[in-house]
Design a protein around this motif. Structure first.
Motif, PDB file in Angstrom:
ATOM      1  N   ASP A  31       0.817  -1.203   0.000  1.00  0.00           N
ATOM      2  CA  ASP A  31       0.000   0.000   0.000  1.00  0.00           C
ATOM      3  C   ASP A  31       0.859   1.265   0.000  1.00  0.00           C
ATOM      4  O   ASP A  31       0.337   2.367   0.141  1.00  0.00           O
ATOM      5  N   GLY A  32       2.182   1.132  -0.109  1.00  0.00           N
ATOM      6  CA  GLY A  32       3.060   2.281  -0.135  1.00  0.00           C
ATOM      7  C   GLY A  32       3.755   2.562   1.173  1.00  0.00           C
ATOM      8  O   GLY A  32       4.479   3.545   1.291  1.00  0.00           O
ATOM      9  N   TRP A  33       3.573   1.711   2.170  1.00  0.00           N
ATOM     10  CA  TRP A  33       4.244   1.913   3.445  1.00  0.00           C
ATOM     11  C   TRP A  33       5.725   1.579   3.317  1.00  0.00           C
ATOM     12  O   TRP A  33       6.106   0.599   2.691  1.00  0.00           O
ATOM     13  N   HIS A  34       6.569   2.410   3.948  1.00  0.00           N
ATOM     14  CA  HIS A  34       7.997   2.125   3.951  1.00  0.00           C
ATOM     15  C   HIS A  34       8.628   2.723   5.198  1.00  0.00           C
ATOM     16  O   HIS A  34       8.105   3.672   5.783  1.00  0.00           O
ATOM     17  N   VAL A  35       9.739   2.134   5.613  1.00  0.00           N
ATOM     18  CA  VAL A  35      10.521   2.654   6.729  1.00  0.00           C
ATOM     19  C   VAL A  35      11.459   3.724   6.182  1.00  0.00           C
ATOM     20  O   VAL A  35      12.292   3.446   5.322  1.00  0.00           O
ATOM     21  N   PRO A  36      11.334   4.968   6.647  1.00  0.00           N
ATOM     22  CA  PRO A  36      12.214   6.029   6.139  1.00  0.00           C
ATOM     23  C   PRO A  36      13.622   5.914   6.700  1.00  0.00           C
ATOM     24  O   PRO A  36      13.871   5.190   7.670  1.00  0.00           O
ATOM     25  N   ALA A  37      14.539   6.629   6.091  1.00  0.00           N
ATOM     26  CA  ALA A  37      15.917   6.668   6.570  1.00  0.00           C
ATOM     27  C   ALA A  37      15.982   7.374   7.924  1.00  0.00           C
ATOM     28  O   ALA A  37      15.078   8.113   8.315  1.00  0.00           O
ATOM     29  N   ASP A  38      17.087   7.154   8.624  1.00  0.00           N
ATOM     30  CA  ASP A  38      17.243   7.711   9.972  1.00  0.00           C
ATOM     31  C   ASP A  38      17.262   9.231   9.988  1.00  0.00           C
ATOM     32  O   ASP A  38      16.942   9.842  11.013  1.00  0.00           O
ATOM     33  N   ASP A  39      17.659   9.872   8.880  1.00  0.00           N
ATOM     34  CA  ASP A  39      17.902  11.311   8.910  1.00  0.00           C
ATOM     35  C   ASP A  39      16.683  12.160   8.581  1.00  0.00           C
ATOM     36  O   ASP A  39      16.806  13.379   8.446  1.00  0.00           O
ATOM     37  N   VAL A  40      15.498  11.562   8.457  1.00  0.00           N
ATOM     38  CA  VAL A  40      14.294  12.374   8.286  1.00  0.00           C
ATOM     39  C   VAL A  40      13.992  13.095   9.595  1.00  0.00           C
ATOM     40  O   VAL A  40      14.483  12.700  10.658  1.00  0.00           O
ATOM     41  N   PRO A  41      13.199  14.162   9.569  1.00  0.00           N
ATOM     42  CA  PRO A  41      12.849  14.828  10.827  1.00  0.00           C
ATOM     43  C   PRO A  41      12.136  13.874  11.789  1.00  0.00           C
ATOM     44  O   PRO A  41      11.358  13.017  11.381  1.00  0.00           O
ATOM     45  N   HIS A  42      12.420  14.053  13.068  1.00  0.00           N
ATOM     46  CA  HIS A  42      11.889  13.163  14.098  1.00  0.00           C
ATOM     47  C   HIS A  42      10.837  13.853  14.962  1.00  0.00           C
ATOM     48  O   HIS A  42      10.950  15.056  15.241  1.00  0.00           O
ATOM     49  N   VAL A  43       9.867  13.071  15.424  1.00  0.00           N
ATOM     50  CA  VAL A  43       8.962  13.512  16.482  1.00  0.00           C
ATOM     51  C   VAL A  43       9.682  13.444  17.816  1.00  0.00           C
ATOM     52  O   VAL A  43       9.601  14.348  18.646  1.00  0.00           O
ATOM     53  N   ARG A  44      10.412  12.336  18.016  1.00  0.00           N
ATOM     54  CA  ARG A  44      11.086  12.096  19.290  1.00  0.00           C
ATOM     55  C   ARG A  44      12.039  10.918  19.150  1.00  0.00           C
ATOM     56  O   ARG A  44      12.033  10.220  18.130  1.00  0.00           O
TER      57      ARG A  44
END
Length: 364
Positions: A31-44
């Motif tokens: 359905d288009g779900w993917h684990v992003p790379a570590d360097d994307v902006p974080h919530v926490r």
């Protein structure tokens, strides 16, 4: 923040039921779900407070100080939630972590290795997120972690995200992703009967690609049975960005099993292409010549770093020349981010590092 009440979801997670497989919920990588790379902006960043003397013995106090140092450092850049086993240990965690670290007791833990026990977060590109659990089993039943086995689902509950169990057993530190279709891992950690008995490498690969929403997997042989993780990839090889990998190499006079493994990883990465057909650019970082620790489990890895909003947090080992070179390499690799090096020898003497003890939660 509201904390989830103790209830059926935790009990099901511990005893093996899967409430995430609910009727009408089919949240798959297709359905288009993917684990992003570590360097994307974080919530926490998620962490866990070590409190078990049966695991750490006389080292517990020192390891707690190192975890508190990491938490305070991360909290200068993004929120930190620290899970604690109970209220008594939570008070110690609050005192050590300071007011910028949020400590909760509603997600009890056995130990500190949140990279391996926490949920892995996914995005779908439309502002939606969910969470995947990798079925943590104590690194192949080497240790009993009853509470840690439930952490992934409890974190999903806390963040109000739908939860899915992966179709393989692994840990977050065992898989690296570039967020652009390529993942990498050691065979020793995943293609191992202590985690995935009866599954072929092809079947495990398909399950990993499905869970991570990726298209290509790069395998390295790794080292089996020499450490508790069976050689996680995140100690030696890390994605910097799509098409670029950083590999830590040992001093030339080292010929131990870990040195041979690092050289093999470097060779494989140097000849590999990613899911987009790009030949990987491999950045070499030299490991330290000397360290302060005498622990046989010591992880002398600069690459077990944690990327946070605006910074990269890594280790230093008292080898001034190599520490400086590693810092420069990471500064060049992550322009615009401050590189902070910490002395966390007591933590790394326990077989893991900064990346191992943290899990990032990306923004939608």
């Amino acid at each position: 923040m509201n904390e989830p009440p103790l209830g059926r979801r935790l009990l099901d997670a511990v005893f093996g039921a899967s409430p995430s497989r609910q009727a009408g919920y089919d949240n798959t990588a297709d359905d288009g779900w993917h684990v992003p790379a570590d360097d994307v902006p974080h919530v926490r960043t998620w962490m866990s407070w070590p409190a078990s003397r049966s695991i750490w013995g006389r080292q517990l106090s020192g390891v707690q100080q190192d975890i508190a140092l990491i938490a305070r450092t991360v909290a200068a850049y993004e929120p930190v939630i620290m899970c604690a086993p109970d209220e008594g240990t939570a008070e110690a965690a609050r005192a050590a972590g300071g007011r910028d670290v949020t400590v909760i007791t509603s997600i009890p833990t056995d130990d500190l290795w949140m990279r391996d026990t926490c949920a892995v977060f996914r995005r779908d590109g439309r502002g939606n997120r969910d969470a995947v659990g990798l079925n943590f089993n104590g690194w192949g039943h080497k240790q009993t972690h009853r509470d840690d086995a439930a952490v992934a689902e409890w974190v999903a509950e806390f963040t109000e995200l739908d939860f899915e169990r992966a179709d393989f057993v692994g840990e977050g530190g065992s898989i690296e992703t570039d967020g652009d279709g390529t993942v990498m891992a050691t065979e020793s950690s995943l293609v191992n009967k202590n985690r995935n008995r009866g599954m072929s490498r092809t079947e495990i690969e398909e399950a990993v690609l499905h869970a991570y929403g990726a298209e290509k997997m790069i395998w390295v042989p790794g080292v089996r049975g020499r450490d508790i993780t069976d050689n996680h990839i995140d100690v030696t090889s890390r994605f910097i960005r799509p098409g670029v990998v950083m590999v830590q190499m040992p001093p030339g006079d080292r010929g131990d099993v870990w040195a041979r493994d690092a050289r093999e990883q470097f060779a494989i990465m140097s000849g590999a292409t990613d899911a987009r057909g790009r030949r990987l650019q491999v950045i070499q970082v030299d490991g330290p010549d000397t360290v302060r620790s005498r622990s046989s489990q010591f992880v002398d890895s600069y690459l077990n770093f944690h990327v946070v909003n605006g910074a990269v947090i890594t280790a230093q080992f008292g080898d001034r020349a190599k520490d400086h070179a590693a810092r420069r390499a990471l500064s060049d690799a992550f322009p615009g981010r401050e590189v902070i090096q910490l002395d966390v020898d007591r933590l790394m003497g326990g077989g893991g590092g900064i990346h191992c003890s943290t899990m990032h939660e990306p923004v939608p």
